[in-house]
Design a protein around this motif. Structure first.
Motif, PDB file in Angstrom:
ATOM      1  N   THR A  99      16.777  -1.755   0.199  1.00 52.11           N
ATOM      2  CA  THR A  99      16.467  -0.976  -1.012  1.00 52.11           C
ATOM      3  C   THR A  99      14.984  -0.587  -1.012  1.00 52.11           C
ATOM      4  OG1 THR A  99      16.021  -3.009  -2.245  1.00 52.11           O
ATOM      5  CG2 THR A  99      18.235  -2.059  -2.439  1.00 52.11           C
ATOM      6  N   ALA A 100      14.680   0.471  -1.802  1.00 51.60           N
ATOM      7  CA  ALA A 100      13.291   0.935  -1.930  1.00 51.60           C
ATOM      8  C   ALA A 100      13.094   1.515  -3.327  1.00 51.60           C
ATOM      9  CB  ALA A 100      12.981   1.978  -0.864  1.00 51.60           C
ATOM     10  N   TYR A 101      11.816   1.561  -3.735  1.00 53.74           N
ATOM     11  CA  TYR A 101      11.472   2.110  -5.057  1.00 53.74           C
ATOM     12  C   TYR A 101      10.316   3.083  -4.870  1.00 53.74           C
ATOM     13  CZ  TYR A 101       9.310   2.346  -9.698  1.00 53.74           C
ATOM     14  OH  TYR A 101       8.736   2.784 -10.853  1.00 53.74           O
ATOM     15  N   ILE A 102      10.504   4.329  -5.370  1.00 52.14           N
ATOM     16  CA  ILE A 102       9.473   5.361  -5.274  1.00 52.14           C
ATOM     17  C   ILE A 102       9.191   5.879  -6.675  1.00 52.14           C
ATOM     18  CG2 ILE A 102       8.809   7.575  -4.266  1.00 52.14           C
ATOM     19  CD1 ILE A 102      10.864   7.101  -2.077  1.00 52.14           C
ATOM     20  N   SER A 103       7.909   5.894  -7.053  1.00 56.31           N
ATOM     21  CA  SER A 103       7.509   6.381  -8.374  1.00 56.31           C
ATOM     22  C   SER A 103       6.669   7.642  -8.235  1.00 56.31           C
ATOM     23  CB  SER A 103       6.714   5.294  -9.111  1.00 56.31           C
ATOM     24  OG  SER A 103       6.241   5.797 -10.334  1.00 56.31           O
ATOM     25  N   PHE A 104       7.234   8.768  -8.728  1.00 57.88           N
ATOM     26  CA  PHE A 104       6.484  10.028  -8.752  1.00 57.88           C
ATOM     27  C   PHE A 104       5.730  10.072 -10.089  1.00 57.88           C
ATOM     28  CE2 PHE A 104      10.056  10.750  -5.920  1.00 57.88           C
ATOM     29  CZ  PHE A 104       9.452  11.353  -4.825  1.00 57.88           C
ATOM     30  N   SER A 105       4.612   9.352 -10.127  1.00 54.00           N
ATOM     31  CA  SER A 105       3.859   9.214 -11.377  1.00 54.00           C
ATOM     32  C   SER A 105       3.080  10.491 -11.689  1.00 54.00           C
ATOM     33  CB  SER A 105       2.893   8.024 -11.284  1.00 54.00           C
ATOM     34  OG  SER A 105       1.999   8.226 -10.214  1.00 54.00           O
ATOM     35  N   LYS A 106       2.597  10.599 -12.936  1.00 58.49           N
ATOM     36  CA  LYS A 106       1.896  11.813 -13.392  1.00 58.49           C
ATOM     37  C   LYS A 106       0.552  12.011 -12.684  1.00 58.49           C
ATOM     38  CE  LYS A 106       3.994  11.945 -17.976  1.00 58.49           C
ATOM     39  NZ  LYS A 106       3.780  11.855 -19.457  1.00 58.49           N
ATOM     40  N   ASN A 107      -0.056  10.886 -12.258  1.00 56.23           N
ATOM     41  CA  ASN A 107      -1.357  11.002 -11.579  1.00 56.23           C
ATOM     42  C   ASN A 107      -1.219  11.094 -10.053  1.00 56.23           C
ATOM     43  OD1 ASN A 107      -0.503   8.432 -11.129  1.00 56.23           O
ATOM     44  ND2 ASN A 107      -2.356   7.399 -11.881  1.00 56.23           N
ATOM     45  N   LEU A 108       0.011  11.324  -9.547  1.00 54.01           N
ATOM     46  CA  LEU A 108       0.243  11.417  -8.101  1.00 54.01           C
ATOM     47  C   LEU A 108      -0.557  12.549  -7.476  1.00 54.01           C
ATOM     48  CD1 LEU A 108       1.768  10.906  -5.410  1.00 54.01           C
ATOM     49  CD2 LEU A 108       3.647  12.292  -6.312  1.00 54.01           C
ATOM     50  N   MET A 109      -0.552  13.714  -8.125  1.00 50.84           N
ATOM     51  CA  MET A 109      -1.208  14.881  -7.545  1.00 50.84           C
ATOM     52  C   MET A 109      -2.728  14.720  -7.494  1.00 50.84           C
ATOM     53  SD  MET A 109       1.193  16.672  -6.545  1.00 50.84           S
ATOM     54  CE  MET A 109       2.971  16.817  -6.751  1.00 50.84           C
ATOM     55  N   GLU A 110      -3.294  14.057  -8.539  1.00 50.69           N
ATOM     56  CA  GLU A 110      -4.733  13.860  -8.539  1.00 50.69           C
ATOM     57  C   GLU A 110      -5.166  12.826  -7.500  1.00 50.69           C
ATOM     58  OE1 GLU A 110      -2.902  13.881 -11.321  1.00 50.69           O
ATOM     59  OE2 GLU A 110      -3.545  15.831 -12.119  1.00 50.69           O
ATOM     60  N   GLN A 111      -4.398  11.746  -7.412  1.00 54.51           N
ATOM     61  CA  GLN A 111      -4.748  10.670  -6.480  1.00 54.51           C
ATOM     62  C   GLN A 111      -4.374  11.010  -5.036  1.00 54.51           C
ATOM     63  OE1 GLN A 111      -2.832   7.166  -7.990  1.00 54.51           O
ATOM     64  NE2 GLN A 111      -4.386   6.823  -9.587  1.00 54.51           N
ATOM     65  N   GLY A 112      -3.352  11.817  -4.880  1.00 55.12           N
ATOM     66  CA  GLY A 112      -2.880  12.155  -3.527  1.00 55.12           C
ATOM     67  C   GLY A 112      -2.307  10.953  -2.797  1.00 55.12           C
ATOM     68  N   LYS A 113      -1.692  10.035  -3.536  1.00 51.84           N
ATOM     69  CA  LYS A 113      -1.175   8.809  -2.941  1.00 51.84           C
ATOM     70  C   LYS A 113       0.183   8.466  -3.542  1.00 51.84           C
ATOM     71  CE  LYS A 113      -2.376   3.943  -2.194  1.00 51.84           C
ATOM     72  NZ  LYS A 113      -3.371   2.873  -2.462  1.00 51.84           N
ATOM     73  N   LEU A 114       1.174   8.293  -2.693  1.00 51.05           N
ATOM     74  CA  LEU A 114       2.521   7.931  -3.128  1.00 51.05           C
ATOM     75  C   LEU A 114       2.831   6.531  -2.600  1.00 51.05           C
ATOM     76  CD1 LEU A 114       5.261   8.801  -4.434  1.00 51.05           C
ATOM     77  CD2 LEU A 114       5.949   9.558  -2.147  1.00 51.05           C
ATOM     78  N   THR A 115       3.044   5.583  -3.477  1.00 48.22           N
ATOM     79  CA  THR A 115       3.348   4.196  -3.076  1.00 48.22           C
ATOM     80  C   THR A 115       4.854   3.998  -3.029  1.00 48.22           C
ATOM     81  OG1 THR A 115       1.309   3.439  -4.132  1.00 48.22           O
ATOM     82  CG2 THR A 115       2.944   1.764  -3.578  1.00 48.22           C
ATOM     83  N   VAL A 116       5.331   3.434  -1.928  1.00 49.80           N
ATOM     84  CA  VAL A 116       6.763   3.170  -1.734  1.00 49.80           C
ATOM     85  C   VAL A 116       6.937   1.665  -1.554  1.00 49.80           C
ATOM     86  CG1 VAL A 116       8.785   3.618  -0.307  1.00 49.80           C
ATOM     87  CG2 VAL A 116       7.071   5.412  -0.623  1.00 49.80           C
ATOM     88  N   TYR A 117       7.734   1.042  -2.416  1.00 50.59           N
ATOM     89  CA  TYR A 117       8.010  -0.389  -2.318  1.00 50.59           C
ATOM     90  C   TYR A 117       9.359  -0.578  -1.634  1.00 50.59           C
ATOM     91  CZ  TYR A 117       4.330  -0.701  -5.851  1.00 50.59           C
ATOM     92  OH  TYR A 117       3.144  -0.590  -6.527  1.00 50.59           O
ATOM     93  N   THR A 118       9.381  -1.458  -0.633  1.00 50.97           N
ATOM     94  CA  THR A 118      10.633  -1.668   0.119  1.00 50.97           C
ATOM     95  C   THR A 118      10.923  -3.152   0.255  1.00 50.97           C
ATOM     96  OG1 THR A 118       9.504  -1.724   2.274  1.00 50.97           O
ATOM     97  CG2 THR A 118      10.247   0.427   1.484  1.00 50.97           C
ATOM     98  N   ASN A 119      12.191  -3.460   0.458  1.00 49.61           N
ATOM     99  CA  ASN A 119      12.609  -4.824   0.754  1.00 49.61           C
ATOM    100  C   ASN A 119      12.295  -5.136   2.220  1.00 49.61           C
ATOM    101  OD1 ASN A 119      15.092  -6.649   1.854  1.00 49.61           O
ATOM    102  ND2 ASN A 119      14.526  -7.225  -0.231  1.00 49.61           N
ATOM    103  N   GLU A 120      12.097  -6.409   2.537  1.00 50.34           N
ATOM    104  CA  GLU A 120      11.811  -6.794   3.936  1.00 50.34           C
ATOM    105  C   GLU A 120      12.938  -6.366   4.876  1.00 50.34           C
ATOM    106  OE1 GLU A 120       9.015 -10.766   3.488  1.00 50.34           O
ATOM    107  OE2 GLU A 120      11.191 -10.995   3.723  1.00 50.34           O
ATOM    108  N   GLU A 121      14.177  -6.477   4.409  1.00 51.20           N
ATOM    109  CA  GLU A 121      15.342  -6.125   5.223  1.00 51.20           C
ATOM    110  C   GLU A 121      15.749  -4.688   4.905  1.00 51.20           C
ATOM    111  OE1 GLU A 121      16.540  -8.128   7.494  1.00 51.20           O
ATOM    112  OE2 GLU A 121      15.178  -9.749   6.953  1.00 51.20           O
ATOM    113  N   ILE A 122      15.077  -3.739   5.533  1.00 51.56           N
ATOM    114  CA  ILE A 122      15.381  -2.329   5.286  1.00 51.56           C
ATOM    115  C   ILE A 122      15.582  -1.605   6.612  1.00 51.56           C
ATOM    116  CG2 ILE A 122      13.012  -1.416   5.329  1.00 51.56           C
ATOM    117  CD1 ILE A 122      13.866   0.208   2.775  1.00 51.56           C
ATOM    118  N   ASP A 123      16.289  -0.511   6.589  1.00 53.99           N
ATOM    119  CA  ASP A 123      16.551   0.287   7.793  1.00 53.99           C
ATOM    120  C   ASP A 123      15.228   0.603   8.506  1.00 53.99           C
ATOM    121  OD1 ASP A 123      17.039   2.567   9.544  1.00 53.99           O
ATOM    122  OD2 ASP A 123      19.018   2.646   8.609  1.00 53.99           O
TER     123      ASP A 123
END
Length: 404
Positions: A99-123
């Motif tokens: 599984t993974a979690y992606i947040s397209f937050s409102k400050n994404l465009m200003e920061q230019g950074k997208l954080t992706v959280y994933t489980n240890e056992e992922i494809d």
């Protein structure tokens, strides 16, 4: 020469009827085909993994445009809307495999950074798939700047590096390295095959001597004709082996890789490289025939005779320095030394962009003289050794025979 050809035909027919030779003739290319096909065969039994479950927090309403890019790349995720806030989703991801979690937050465009959280056992491919999101998000980032179309095109064009190697010769185009490499590999295979087959001369001469067959044969032909016949016969065996491999492997290789191998092989350079390989065989065949005649029993070979078997493998020790510096002093010196010359020349000519024709000519002349000399010396050893029974000859005795 007539009697030599009779001996050659006899040796050729005898070995072509040998079951072990026929099996090795066919099994070698089949092993190559099996190992080449093994990865594709194993893929047939590989079960398809479940798609990654991706939780999306879309505060900017950008997912629809981003999803189109993913689908166009053939990437399919099990996309679901985030069930809770970021801290709660982290706990869910931590405890749920693939599984993974992606947040397209409102400050994404200003920061230019997208954080992706994933489980240890992922494809294992998920990290590469996520990188596909970069371009559509960058396009949205540029769109939000309200630039003119011209400015957008300039930014999207980016910067590429075009490395150009300058040559002293104006307009010189770099040649495809495969045009040199493929003929070289082909000649190397021929050299390896016919030299390995030539080693059978060693055993043939020893067996005929041990079983007293040589006396009967020498009543019809002289020793030089017998030796020449063996060399010609085993050369024909080696060539037969190579062509059998080509007929089996090349069609499979073309079908599997869609590689124009014939286009690279059917060039004049191949003829010279094969000629060098044949000269290498003649040199070692003379040595094997002469030393083989000194053996009464193959199981009781001395260190001296054992070293002779290692002579064709001398160039293997020079592989690294020759390939890394084909114009260096080691490569040049080895090209002039008869025992290493055939293999080293083939290695050098497979990687050099321009061939040193003067060095090639000198090396071939030295090789031809060496073959003539070794044939003469081997003939003397063979003439006496083939009729000497009771024990293996010592180096001292062999040197004594050479003086006759």
């Amino acid at each position: 020469m007539r009697n030599s050809m009779k001996v050659a035909k006899w040796e050729y027919r005898k070995n072509m009827k040998n079951k072990s030779f026929i099996i090795s003739l066919l099994i070698t290319p089949l092993i190559f085909i099996i190992f080449s096909s093994l990865p594709s065969f194993m893929d047939l039994f590989k079960s398809e993994s479940d798609p990654v479950k991706v939780y999306i927090q879309d505060e900017m309403n950008t997912w629809e445009s981003v999803e189109e890019t993913l689908l166009s790349q053939g990437i399919e995720w099990d996309v679901q809307e985030a069930e809770t806030d970021e801290s709660g989703m982290k706990e869910i991801i931590k405890n749920t495999e693939n599984t993974a979690y992606i947040s397209f937050s409102k400050n994404l465009m200003e920061q230019g950074k997208l954080t992706v959280y994933t489980n240890e056992e992922i494809d294992k491919d998920f990290e590469k798939q996520v990188n596909v999101l970069v371009q559509p998000l960058r396009d949205l980032q540029i769109e939000n700047l309200h630039l003119s179309q011209q400015d957008k095109d300039i930014i999207n064009q980016g910067i590429t590096i075009d490395a150009v190697s300058l040559s002293k010769d104006v307009g010189e185009v770099k040649e495809d390295p495969l045009k040199r490499l493929v003929p070289g590999v082909f000649a190397g295979i021929i050299l390896f095959s016919i030299v390995m087959t030539g080693m059978m001369i060693f055993q043939s001469a020893s067996n005929e001597k041990k079983e007293k067959v040589a006396e009967i044969v020498l009543s019809s032909v002289d020793s030089s004709e017998l030796m020449q016949g063996k060399i010609i016969g085993y050369f024909a065996l080696g060539i037969t082996q190579v062509f059998a491999w080509i007929l089996i492997v090349v069609p499979f290789f073309i079908w599997k890789n869609d590689f124009p191998i014939l286009e690279y092989l059917l060039v004049p350079e191949t003829l010279l490289l094969v000629f060098i390989a044949v000269l290498g065989y003649l040199l070692f065949a003379a040595i094997f025939a002469g030393i083989g005649a000194t053996l009464e029993d193959m199981d009781q070979t001395s260190n001296f005779q054992g070293i002779v078997f290692l002579l064709p493998w001398l160039p293997a020790a020079l592989f690294s320095p020759v390939i890394s510096d084909p114009e260096g002093i080691i490569a040049q010196a080895a090209s002039y030394f008869p025992l290493t010359s055939p293999a080293v020349l083939i290695m050098r000519l497979s990687v050099l962009e321009s061939w040193p024709w003067i060095e090639i000519s000198i090396s071939i002349i030295i090789l031809l003289i060496s073959i003539w000399l070794f044939m003469k010396l081997a003939g003397k050893i063979f003439k006496i050794g083939i009729l000497m029974y009771g024990k293996n000859a010592t180096p001292k005795e062999i040197l004594k025979w050479l003086r006759y």
